[in-house]
Structures are given as structure tokens and as C-alpha cells.
Design a protein around this motif. Sequence first.
Motif, short mmCIF file in Angstrom:
data_model
loop_
_atom_site.label_atom_id
_atom_site.label_comp_id
_atom_site.label_asym_id
_atom_site.label_seq_id
_atom_site.Cartn_x
_atom_site.Cartn_y
_atom_site.Cartn_z
N ARG A 172 64.37 -32.04 -42.66
CA ARG A 172 63.92 -33.30 -43.27
C ARG A 172 62.70 -33.11 -44.17
O ARG A 172 62.36 -34.00 -44.94
N PHE A 173 62.04 -31.96 -44.09
CA PHE A 173 60.87 -31.72 -44.93
C PHE A 173 61.16 -30.82 -46.12
O PHE A 173 60.24 -30.32 -46.76
N LEU A 174 62.43 -30.63 -46.41
CA LEU A 174 62.82 -29.81 -47.55
C LEU A 174 63.46 -30.65 -48.65
O LEU A 174 64.34 -31.47 -48.37
N LYS A 181 74.65 -30.56 -26.68
CA LYS A 181 76.00 -30.00 -26.66
C LYS A 181 76.92 -30.67 -27.67
O LYS A 181 77.84 -30.05 -28.19
N SER A 182 76.63 -31.93 -27.99
CA SER A 182 77.49 -32.69 -28.91
C SER A 182 77.17 -32.43 -30.38
O SER A 182 77.90 -32.87 -31.27
N GLU A 183 76.08 -31.71 -30.67
CA GLU A 183 75.67 -31.49 -32.06
C GLU A 183 76.43 -30.30 -32.66
O GLU A 183 75.85 -29.26 -32.97
N ASN A 184 77.72 -30.48 -32.87
CA ASN A 184 78.56 -29.38 -33.34
C ASN A 184 78.15 -28.89 -34.73
O ASN A 184 78.18 -27.69 -35.00
N GLU A 185 77.79 -29.81 -35.62
CA GLU A 185 77.45 -29.41 -36.98
C GLU A 185 76.15 -28.62 -37.01
O GLU A 185 76.04 -27.61 -37.72
N ARG A 186 75.18 -29.04 -36.23
CA ARG A 186 73.92 -28.31 -36.19
C ARG A 186 74.11 -26.93 -35.57
O ARG A 186 73.52 -25.94 -36.01
N ARG A 187 74.94 -26.86 -34.55
CA ARG A 187 75.20 -25.56 -33.92
C ARG A 187 75.93 -24.63 -34.89
O ARG A 187 75.66 -23.42 -34.92
N ARG A 188 76.85 -25.17 -35.64
CA ARG A 188 77.55 -24.35 -36.63
C ARG A 188 76.56 -23.81 -37.66
O ARG A 188 76.59 -22.63 -38.02
N PHE A 189 75.66 -24.70 -38.14
CA PHE A 189 74.66 -24.27 -39.11
C PHE A 189 73.78 -23.18 -38.55
O PHE A 189 73.51 -22.16 -39.21
N ALA A 239 66.58 -20.58 -48.32
CA ALA A 239 67.85 -20.65 -49.04
C ALA A 239 68.96 -21.26 -48.20
O ALA A 239 69.92 -21.82 -48.75
N PHE A 240 68.87 -21.17 -46.88
CA PHE A 240 69.97 -21.61 -46.04
C PHE A 240 70.05 -23.13 -45.89
O PHE A 240 71.03 -23.66 -45.38
N ALA A 241 69.01 -23.85 -46.32
CA ALA A 241 69.02 -25.31 -46.18
C ALA A 241 70.19 -25.93 -46.93
O ALA A 241 70.76 -26.94 -46.50
N SER A 242 70.60 -25.33 -48.04
CA SER A 242 71.70 -25.88 -48.84
C SER A 242 73.04 -25.80 -48.12
O SER A 242 74.00 -26.46 -48.51
N ASP A 243 73.11 -24.98 -47.07
CA ASP A 243 74.36 -24.83 -46.32
C ASP A 243 74.57 -25.93 -45.30
O ASP A 243 75.65 -26.03 -44.72
N TYR A 244 73.54 -26.73 -45.07
CA TYR A 244 73.66 -27.75 -44.02
C TYR A 244 74.48 -28.93 -44.54
O TYR A 244 74.23 -29.47 -45.60
#
Length: 266
Positions: A195-197, A9-17, A258-263
Motif C-alpha cells: 500500500r506504500f508503493l 489460510k484464505s489469502e490465496n492470492e497473497r500466498r501465491r505472490f 520490482a516485484f510489486a508489479s506482479d501483485y
Amino acid sequence: MNILIISRKSENERRRFQSQQMARLGLTYRFLDAFEASDLSPEDCQKAANNWPSPTLRQDIACFTSHRMAWKVVAERNEQTIILEDDAVLSTDIVEVIKTIRARDDAWNCVYDLEFVPLPHIMAKSPLWMNDDSGHKATRVFQNRLGLAGYVIGPQAAARMLEDTKDYALVDAHFWHRSWMAAFQIEPAPVVQLRFLGSSADSAPFVRASEDDTFRPTSKLRKHFMRLRLEFIKARNLVKAHLRSEKRQIDMDTAKFAFASDYDHS
């Protein structure tokens, strides 16, 4: 197809991504609040560690519990589901993979691994099926030692996994080696952990860094027998694979992530 994303629940950045990634792909999903490692007492951790021969960390137990929570949801909803961890990056053609799998009439015990990990698998020499339009194929996996960041599982298989995991086990190592499971790898792999990209690539996928306590079985004799049991499972899988398998890396197309660059790494 249902998509369930395991996320703290605390992983706001990952949830946004994940929300942005899913919106771009036109996919519907729901978050499943992950089990928190901080809720485990030392006694809980030691009890779990007594059921696995290798060192156990709090986050290992939390991950195990979170996937069991996801399997319970799949079994109760009685629908085939993609389960993702919240650091999973999806390829731009994953929708085609989903369509292909949905159109099939697979057996109840068929589970698809969508994920790339930089570790060789022991796989059948020929695929079960291939989509000539998208170029994706599904190949039987006999040995896979790492990865539960993205997979497809049906309700009966999920219910069976719940029965098989009443005691703690290192979840990915345990999951892919059930004797009843027909596991298939999708290639090119449409899921990869961030982590593998690219520059994030981790050259040591088995490293589980932690500043937390490490728990080990209290009984050396029990640890020995548990280790022998794991070696037996490994040998059983290799016997199944005899003369019809090969050890190789999983195929993936980095350009399709392509979406990895958005993280946001901050």
C-alpha cells in the motif's frame, strides 16, 4: 536465515505472490497460519481492549496474536528469523542485507526493522554499521510508531517479547518501545507494504478502516493511567535520544521493489 510469513489460510492470492517473490530471490520460507479475527468473541475483544487506552479492533487483536505465535516459533526453533506479513514486498537486494546481518555477532536484544513506512522516526545521527559494498546501513531507532511487516528477531528477544505481551497491546506501537530492546533500522529499507508503493500509496498510514465493532476500555480511570504510561515510555525514549538523534524519514529506493508489479489487485 529463517523466513516466517504470517498469512491467513484464505489469502490465496497473497500466498501465491509471496511464493513467486521468494522463488525469484532464491529464499526459503514457511507460512505461519495467522490467527483469525472471526474466532474472537465480543467478550474476548472487550477483555483485550481493557488493556489498551486507544480504540481496539478485532483485526488488531488478531495481528497481536499472530505475531506472538511467530515469536513462539522463533524461540522454540532457537534461530534468528525474518518475520514478514503477507503484503510485504521485498527489495531485489535483500539477500545482501540478510548476509550482512547473519555475519554479525549482535547482542541477544538486537532487533532489525527492515520496513519502510511514510512516517518520521527518531534515529541516531550516525549508523551502527554500514556495508560499503551494498550501501546498506543500520541506525539506532529511538521512536518508531508504526510497522511490523518485516523485521529480524533472535530467539532470546522473541522469548522476552512473549513475556512482555501476556496482555493485549497494539502490537507495533508496543513492540518497538521495549526498554531492553536495541532496535535498528536498515536503510535503504528492503521491505515495504504494497500500500506504500506507487499508486497504492496510502497518505494516512494510521488509518485502520473497519466496518467491525470498535472496543474501548470500560474503566476511564484505567484508560487514563494506561495513557500516562505510554507517554512515560515516549519520554524515556526521548531522554535516551537527547543530543544524539534526529527526526527524519526512512530512506528507501523504490526502483528496487520490482516485484510489486506482479501483485494482482483484483
